[in-house]
Write a protein that holds these residues in place. Structure first.
Motif, PDB file in Angstrom:
ATOM      1  N   UNK A  14      86.164  25.317 126.089  1.00 25.02           N
ATOM      2  CA  UNK A  14      85.925  25.398 124.651  1.00 25.02           C
ATOM      3  C   UNK A  14      85.889  26.854 124.212  1.00 25.02           C
ATOM      4  N   UNK A  15      86.212  27.094 122.941  1.00 26.03           N
ATOM      5  CA  UNK A  15      86.281  28.461 122.420  1.00 26.03           C
ATOM      6  C   UNK A  15      85.429  28.570 121.159  1.00 26.03           C
ATOM      7  N   UNK A  16      84.965  29.783 120.867  1.00 25.93           N
ATOM      8  CA  UNK A  16      84.103  29.930 119.693  1.00 25.93           C
ATOM      9  C   UNK A  16      84.837  29.558 118.405  1.00 25.93           C
ATOM     10  N   UNK A  17      84.153  28.847 117.550  1.00 18.69           N
ATOM     11  CA  UNK A  17      84.720  28.474 116.248  1.00 18.69           C
ATOM     12  C   UNK A  17      84.266  29.530 115.242  1.00 18.69           C
ATOM     13  N   UNK A  18      85.184  29.917 114.368  1.00 23.13           N
ATOM     14  CA  UNK A  18      84.879  30.973 113.398  1.00 23.13           C
ATOM     15  C   UNK A  18      85.275  30.531 111.995  1.00 23.13           C
ATOM     16  N   UNK A  19      84.634  31.122 110.998  1.00 22.80           N
ATOM     17  CA  UNK A  19      85.136  30.994 109.632  1.00 22.80           C
ATOM     18  C   UNK A  19      85.703  32.352 109.238  1.00 22.80           C
ATOM     19  N   UNK A  20      86.989  32.363 108.888  1.00 20.98           N
ATOM     20  CA  UNK A  20      87.647  33.592 108.455  1.00 20.98           C
ATOM     21  C   UNK A  20      87.500  33.698 106.943  1.00 20.98           C
ATOM     22  N   UNK A  21      87.160  34.886 106.481  1.00 17.69           N
ATOM     23  CA  UNK A  21      87.035  35.139 105.046  1.00 17.69           C
ATOM     24  C   UNK A  21      87.973  36.243 104.611  1.00 17.69           C
ATOM     25  N   UNK A  33      88.637  28.395 111.678  1.00 19.05           N
ATOM     26  CA  UNK A  33      89.671  28.742 112.664  1.00 19.05           C
ATOM     27  C   UNK A  33      89.111  28.547 114.064  1.00 19.05           C
ATOM     28  N   UNK A  34      89.897  27.893 114.892  1.00 20.73           N
ATOM     29  CA  UNK A  34      89.474  27.693 116.275  1.00 20.73           C
ATOM     30  C   UNK A  34      90.205  28.637 117.217  1.00 20.73           C
ATOM     31  N   UNK A  35      91.375  29.049 116.819  1.00 18.02           N
ATOM     32  CA  UNK A  35      92.231  29.772 117.756  1.00 18.02           C
ATOM     33  C   UNK A  35      92.278  31.255 117.426  1.00 18.02           C
ATOM     34  N   UNK A  36      91.591  32.006 118.235  1.00 17.34           N
ATOM     35  CA  UNK A  36      91.501  33.452 118.073  1.00 17.34           C
ATOM     36  C   UNK A  36      91.244  34.037 119.446  1.00 17.34           C
ATOM     37  N   UNK A  37      91.360  35.348 119.567  1.00 15.81           N
ATOM     38  CA  UNK A  37      91.109  35.945 120.874  1.00 15.81           C
ATOM     39  C   UNK A  37      90.989  37.451 120.767  1.00 15.81           C
ATOM     40  N   UNK A  46      94.010  36.401 115.326  1.00 14.30           N
ATOM     41  CA  UNK A  46      93.594  35.194 114.616  1.00 14.30           C
ATOM     42  C   UNK A  46      94.841  34.383 114.296  1.00 14.30           C
ATOM     43  N   UNK A  47      94.866  33.123 114.714  1.00  9.84           N
ATOM     44  CA  UNK A  47      96.034  32.259 114.573  1.00  9.84           C
ATOM     45  C   UNK A  47      95.847  31.304 113.398  1.00  9.84           C
ATOM     46  N   UNK A 155      73.378  31.214 119.811  1.00 16.42           N
ATOM     47  CA  UNK A 155      74.123  30.169 120.527  1.00 16.42           C
ATOM     48  C   UNK A 155      75.330  29.723 119.702  1.00 16.42           C
ATOM     49  N   UNK A 156      76.450  30.417 119.812  1.00 19.30           N
ATOM     50  CA  UNK A 156      77.633  30.008 119.047  1.00 19.30           C
ATOM     51  C   UNK A 156      78.090  28.587 119.360  1.00 19.30           C
ATOM     52  N   UNK A 157      78.715  27.987 118.374  1.00 14.16           N
ATOM     53  CA  UNK A 157      79.311  26.665 118.540  1.00 14.16           C
ATOM     54  C   UNK A 157      80.744  26.844 119.038  1.00 14.16           C
ATOM     55  N   UNK A 158      81.114  25.974 119.954  1.00 15.37           N
ATOM     56  CA  UNK A 158      82.411  26.028 120.619  1.00 15.37           C
ATOM     57  C   UNK A 158      83.202  24.777 120.278  1.00 15.37           C
ATOM     58  N   UNK A 159      84.509  24.920 120.246  1.00 16.07           N
ATOM     59  CA  UNK A 159      85.406  23.825 119.858  1.00 16.07           C
ATOM     60  C   UNK A 159      86.354  23.508 120.997  1.00 16.07           C
TER      61      UNK A 159
END
Lengths: 181, 181
Positions: A14-21, A33-37, A46-47, A155-159
């Motif tokens: 699982x990977x960290x889930x983010x909100x892009x602004x 966004x789920x897909x970033x690195x 950021x994908x 504790x980040x949430x992962x997707x």
């Protein structure tokens, strides 16, 4: 090998889930966004599907924020993935503060990263924004005594994509580069 | 905003830790990688310092494997980040099987992804290999009844850079795109 080929399937989870602004036409907008690195030690990738409303603001202003999601605002974050900025004005979805470099930051997010776009690797109708990290903002409550983010507290949430579930960051299981000493 | 600017700091964590494998001069070699990400729905980005021994094999053969680490082989995985392929022959570090497309897969890894490189975004002495996913291999034991990876059973290890710790994937906290229904 006891593994089975299950096809060309996404599995880096699982990977960290983010909100892009980002700002679009003078107002903030947000997307999940789920897909970033991380790239090198200075950038993020950021994908984002090119059809997203937010992409035009990122292309124009070259500024975006990466807001790391924890469970306290997961429901609001999840909503940003289910409504389209092309149809709905999302500018009031979050209380926000303008970052020092022109990207809107979500107040609820305990960790937000402000970035400047300096490249775009386009692939299969996705923009892959290559973003230089300009500033990282963190609540004091998630910092340790050395001023670093403490993942025992935060504790980040992962997707994960295969079954579309969210998991929370679990317990510590080791120290990197020290397990063989 | 109650957040403090802690500088341009890496903070997109925790993220899955992987061991990348590739053939170099006819033998497999391996390295531990923390920085990678999904691109579009077809590719992975893997961020690797150019001085790594493995990079030459990836450039030549254009094939690599991404082996997702769980706690059962974390110690062996961690070791791959502490010894250099330029100095030590790592070909015997793992039992491995050649994938259908020419990348070596770690037998201990319950999930391995075989990729072909079709781009390289070079940035600050790092290669960012843009890798098309060719095949994903998973142990039956980590698949659910629909044949998808089950993250209730398979618990990848996650890394964070600020304090160099490993965490395990925690418990489920929601279903993506369903939390506002």
């Amino acid at each position: 090998m006891s593994k089975k080929n299950i096809g060309a399937t996404l599995a880096l989870y699982p990977c960290p889930i983010i909100v892009v602004g980002a700002m679009v036409n003078g107002k903030p907008t947000w997307t999940l966004v789920a897909h970033a690195g991380t790239m090198a030690h200075s950038h993020l990738m950021v994908s984002l599907v090119q059809a997203h409303y937010i992409n035009q603001g990122i292309r124009e202003n070259k500024k975006l924020s990466v807001n790391v999601v924890d469970e306290s605002w997961l429901k609001d974050a999840d909503r940003m993935g289910t409504i389209s900025g092309n149809k709905v004005d999302k500018s009031n979805a979050f209380a926000w503060t303008m970052g020092e470099n022109g990207a809107p930051l979500i107040d609820e997010a305990k960790v937000s990263i402000e970035c400047e776009v300096d490249g775009n690797y386009e692939l299969e109708h996705f923009d892959h924004f290559i973003c230089k990290i300009l500033a990282t903002y963190a609540e004091e409550s998630v910092l340790n005594e050395k001023g670093k983010i403490d993942y025992h507290t935060f504790k980040p949430v992962l997707f994960e994509f295969p079954t579309y579930e969210y998991f929370v960051t679990g317990e510590k299981v080791g120290d990197c580069a020290k397990m063989n000493q």
